[in-house]
Design a protein around this motif. Sequence first.
Motif, PDB file in Angstrom:
ATOM      1  N   ARG A  70       0.852  -1.191   0.000  1.00  0.00           N
ATOM      2  CA  ARG A  70       0.000   0.000   0.000  1.00  0.00           C
ATOM      3  C   ARG A  70       0.891   1.245   0.000  1.00  0.00           C
ATOM      4  NH1 ARG A  70      -2.903  -3.782  -0.526  1.00  0.00           N
ATOM      5  NH2 ARG A  70      -4.863  -4.261   0.544  1.00  0.00           N
ATOM      6  N   TYR A 168      -4.017   1.925  -5.456  1.00  0.00           N
ATOM      7  CA  TYR A 168      -4.548   2.603  -4.277  1.00  0.00           C
ATOM      8  C   TYR A 168      -4.220   4.089  -4.245  1.00  0.00           C
ATOM      9  CZ  TYR A 168      -4.825  -2.291  -3.014  1.00  0.00           C
ATOM     10  OH  TYR A 168      -5.091  -3.638  -3.032  1.00  0.00           O
ATOM     11  N   ARG A 171      -6.451   7.143  -2.510  1.00  0.00           N
ATOM     12  CA  ARG A 171      -7.448   6.604  -1.584  1.00  0.00           C
ATOM     13  C   ARG A 171      -7.332   7.191  -0.184  1.00  0.00           C
ATOM     14  NH1 ARG A 171     -11.007   2.290  -1.231  1.00  0.00           N
ATOM     15  NH2 ARG A 171     -10.608   1.835  -3.414  1.00  0.00           N
TER      16      ARG A 171
END
Length: 391
Positions: A70, A168, A171
């Motif tokens: 991430r 991602y 986000r």
Amino acid sequence: MDGDQANGQTQGTGRRALLGAAVLGAGGAALGLPGTARAAGRRTAGHGGRGLKSLPVPTIIGHRGASGYRPEHTFGSYDLALDLGADVVEAGDLVPTKDGHLVCRHEPEIGGTTDVASRPEFADRKATKVLDGVSTTGWFTEDFTLAELKTLRAVERIPANRPHNTLYDGRWEIPTFEEVLKWQDEQTRKRGRQVWIYPETKHPTYFRKLGLGLEERVAKLLRKYGKDGRNSPVILQSFEPTSIQRLNRLVDNPLVVLLSSANSRPYDFVEANDPRTVADLITPKGLREIAGYAQGIGPTLDLVIPKKADGTLGEPTTLVSDAHRVGLVLHPYTMRNENPFLPAEYRKGGAADAYGDVFGAYKAYFATGIDGVFTDNADTGLLARADFLKG
């Protein structure tokens, strides 16, 4: 040695004795990893304990969260690090905003870790500054209020190595340190185990000269949340020894001096015309000095096992035994799964985003006796630890 250093040494020595920081202790049984408590017990004569001694050995530290999966320093990354089983989460690298709040970013320059470059309203904030002696162009946290930073969203820092993480992008927002402290308490309650964090003061000399001293702000928040004690689950780290000395006078938390390449100089040394390099700090004399105000060191992996000219691992140095001799723990950085970050003999193919034989590399580093390691992939680290502890 000036008076502040002498005072810091006295305080640090007493606290180190209370911490019993000769080595970290056993506590891994709760993770359900085969042999964890048994092997950790070998290192600590079976002693349990509070504070640092409650952590499993080798400790698996989620580097900027789970940044292998991430975008780093986001709650998405921090949450996933806990989901994967990290013993400690490096949340986060602390830099200030224009209005004095602490936020979590790897660097104060945020062009590569947020979407700021695509925001026309902030185009005029782009600047070139000298950061620790290096001319750097981009957008800097100290030129934004917290409210402005909160409108930005995090993106993957190294997309060439981690194209899957770009899924991602956009986000998550930038966390504040205060939000991290609240998150730590929430996650401790939710998960039924103590969540540990490992924040770092970034470029403290640079920010102090701007009137944005980091250590006092860190200490104030730790006191506010009752996390400034010697057994608090918050380990503080910095590449500048004087930042750790200052923290040593402000809080009782476990403290760690980060160490870059042997020929580098901490920037506070540069500013103070101190000629010493990291090579001087990792001598027995230098380590004894660090042990006067800190409980550990965070060296590069290359200081533990240097690389040969061909990029393969050489012979381990005496750093682990030398540090342990004066009661310091070692948490080297950083284990990553991708080829470019591994010693040459553990790479598989040449793809920048492909995984190599990281388990082989872990085995080599764990065999040196290190007390833990920072990793972008906590799940891989936990498996490697289980393999190692099974012998």
